[in-house]
Design an enzyme around this catalytic site. Structure first.
Site, PDB file in Angstrom:
ATOM      1  N   SER A  84       0.818  -1.210   0.000  1.00 39.09           N
ATOM      2  CA  SER A  84       0.000   0.000   0.000  1.00 39.09           C
ATOM      3  C   SER A  84       0.849   1.256   0.000  1.00 39.09           C
ATOM      4  CB  SER A  84      -0.908   0.019   1.239  1.00 39.09           C
ATOM      5  OG  SER A  84      -0.127   0.024   2.424  1.00 39.09           O
ATOM      6  N   HIS A 108      -3.479  -4.059  -4.986  1.00 40.43           N
ATOM      7  CA  HIS A 108      -3.693  -3.499  -3.654  1.00 40.43           C
ATOM      8  C   HIS A 108      -5.140  -3.699  -3.224  1.00 40.43           C
ATOM      9  CE1 HIS A 108      -4.002   0.202  -0.842  1.00 40.43           C
ATOM     10  NE2 HIS A 108      -3.714  -0.894  -0.160  1.00 40.43           N
ATOM     11  N   GLU A 129      -6.841  -1.847  -6.338  1.00 39.49           N
ATOM     12  CA  GLU A 129      -6.037  -1.007  -7.210  1.00 39.49           C
ATOM     13  C   GLU A 129      -5.055  -1.902  -7.976  1.00 39.49           C
ATOM     14  OE1 GLU A 129      -5.705   3.276  -4.975  1.00 39.49           O
ATOM     15  OE2 GLU A 129      -4.506   1.638  -4.150  1.00 39.49           O
ATOM     16  N   ASN A 154      -4.553   6.354  -1.344  1.00 46.40           N
ATOM     17  CA  ASN A 154      -3.693   6.937  -0.314  1.00 46.40           C
ATOM     18  C   ASN A 154      -3.055   8.251  -0.745  1.00 46.40           C
ATOM     19  OD1 ASN A 154      -4.052   5.175   1.835  1.00 46.40           O
ATOM     20  ND2 ASN A 154      -2.545   3.720   1.043  1.00 46.40           N
TER      21      ASN A 154
END
Length: 520
Positions: free
Chosen positions: A140, A161, A173, A211
């Site tokens: 991540s 991810h 992802e 993120n």
């Protein structure tokens, strides 16, 4: 970004491109923690033979037992057929040695977030598996490109991810590193889609989509707290009750773990060469240093000790609503308030103007625009915050300078209370809470799209499904107006000239396109 990396949505998957991994092909998962077990469960329920491996002796066997117990619970809850459970258990195996993964068609790693450890694992795997095996990392925070950097065949390496808990959260992802072959990324995309997930494609940049784009949700709340304009409970309530977010940033970081959230923020900031848009919070750093990590330690921004009472957000006392108001010009995204006022029995008179509500005492009630009320000397101004949906919002946030007449503030408070809203009053701060947060989310989202990280559709999908946002940031920006958000950030940039709030070219470009369209 490599010429091999194609960031597109699902429409790019054509009949001529590689298809999903066949159901009879083995999926191996390395790492048997919560995430590893979750990913293994997803592949197992989708019909694949699954092998679990962990470098710690006995962990794989324990993980198989734990996964079997999970399947039993699914049967008890009626979410899995007993026959399907038996078949799944028969396909699940523990691997005590790495070479037992030799026939895997796909290997997904979910181990500790340390680059050298991951690099060594994949170097060892490459000696074991065939050249056609797809290797994937669930990282991540680390670079997919860097993890694959030492491989003999880096083109078969991709990021997958998953979000925790993997069996429940739909988003994955699919991250293409600099050397990832386009057909490998497409095959990985098709595979996780076949597992019932919602994949989004993105390039290998710090934080990927979620993120990266989500940082302002935490960062702006922490900045507002550090500026002393509101307490954590009130900031959380504003973003929940007014902004429509499922949780406020302070309660959410307590759930995630302050150390985990701060580490991701710091990683993204350092990866972007300390770009001021991602600057970590000193207040959060001190919280981590004090060992107050949130729910897992019993204390974070809030106390989780038995019997502890959660602080209440600031809520204004009841005030008398004005009988009539004047609306000057178009209120933009706050225009739905006009109908709500009329439904509440408040007489509304429309006049020309620059877009504000004139209270009976003459004060102006303005939607947050990045300026502050102390800058105005001749007239009194009260700002109100942006809302996702003014009809459904249960709280409205007001901001005004010290010295504003109590009668003026009372009129503003009473006006929104007449709509059945709770009202919070915060300090005089540019951009307020929701408007400032949404503007920054939209800015980072537009920047990510323009830099080829992902498509606009995939960014919005990722933020809705990955972190439960009430709307994708670009979807919300289109609703509020790119010009308005770009202008708000421009005003913030004047007041905080560090570069943090300088609007990206992506957002400015959309604002100009919006203006051109409106001018036709």
């Amino acid at each position: 970004m490599s010429a091999n990396v194609t960031v597109r949505g699902s429409d790019d998957v054509t009949a001529n491109e590689p298809t999903a991994l066949a159901q009879d092909r083995t999926v191996a998962v390395v790492g048997t923690g919560t995430m590893g077990q979750g990913i293994a469960q997803v592949a197992l329920v989708a019909g694949h033979p699954v092998r679990l491996y962990d470098s710690a002796r006995g962990r794989a066997v324990e993980a198989v037992a734990a996964l079997t117990a999970r399947l039993d619970r699914l049967v008890e809850k009626g979410r899995l057929d007993a026959t399907a459970r038996e078949a799944a258990v028969g396909r699940l195996h523990a691997a005590e040695e790495l070479d037992e993964l030799a026939d895997a068609a796909l290997v997904i790693e979910a181990i500790v977030e340390l680059l050298p450890v991951k690099q060594q694992l994949f170097a060892d795997l490459e000696k074991v598996v065939g050249d056609e095996t797809v290797l994937a990392t669930n990282t991540s925070s680390l670079s997919v490109t860097a993890i694959a950097g030492g491989l003999r065949l880096p083109g078969r390496f991709v990021g997958l991810h998953f979000f925790n808990p993997a069996p429940l959260l739909p988003l994955v992802e699919v991250v293409s590193g600099f050397a990832t072959d386009a057909d490998v990324a497409t095959r990985a995309y098709a595979t996780v889609k076949g597992w019932g997930k919602t994949p989004v494609r993105c390039a290998d940049t710090p934080g990927f989509i979620v993120n990266r784009v989500a940082r302002p949700f935490y960062a702006e709340a922490l900045r507002l707290y550090e500026e002393g304009v509101a307490d954590p409970a009130t900031i959380d309530a504003a973003l929940r009750d007014c902004g429509g977010f499922r949780m406020g940033p302070f309660e959410l970081t307590d759930l995630i773990g302050q150390d985990v959230n701060e580490a991701v923020t710091r990683s993204v900031w350092e990866s972007f060469h300390q770009d001021p848009k991602f600057t970590p919070s000193l207040a959060q750093r001190r919280l981590v240093e004090s060992g107050r990590l949130g729910r897992k330690t019993g204390q974070g921004w809030f106390s989780y000790a038995e019997g502890a009472e959660r602080p209440e957000p600031h809520t204004a006392a009841p005030a008398k609503a004005p009988a009539k108001i004047v609306v000057r010009g178009d209120l933009g995204p706050a225009e739905p308030l006009v109908g709500l006022f009329e439904e509440a029995g408040i007489a509304v008179r429309r006049k020309k103007g620059s877009g504000f509500i004139q209270l009976p005492g003459g004060a102006e009630l303005c939607l947050a625009d990045g300026e502050t009320s102390f800058e105005y000397h001749r007239e009194e101004i009260v700002y109100f915050d942006l809302a996702l949906d003014y009809a459904r919002a249960s709280r409205i946030v007001l901001s005004t300078r010290e010295g504003t007449a109590p009668e003026t503030l009372g009129e503003a408070v009473g006006l929104f209370q007449a709509l059945g809203k709770q009202v919070s009053v915060i300090g005089d701060v540019p951009g307020m809470i929701v408007a400032r947060t949404v503007a920054m989310l939209a800015d980072l989202a537009a920047d990510a799209v323009d830099r080829g990280v992902a498509t606009a559709e995939d960014v919005d999908t990722a933020m809705r499904l990955g972190v439960n946002y009430p709307a994708g940031p670009l979807e919300w920006a289109a609703k509020v107006g790119h010009q308005r958000l770009s202008g708000l950030l421009g005003e913030l940039h004047e007041r905080y000239p560090t570069g943090r709030y300088a609007p990206s070219l992506g957002l400015v470009r959309r604002g100009y396109a919006e203006y051109a369209e409106d001018s036709r």
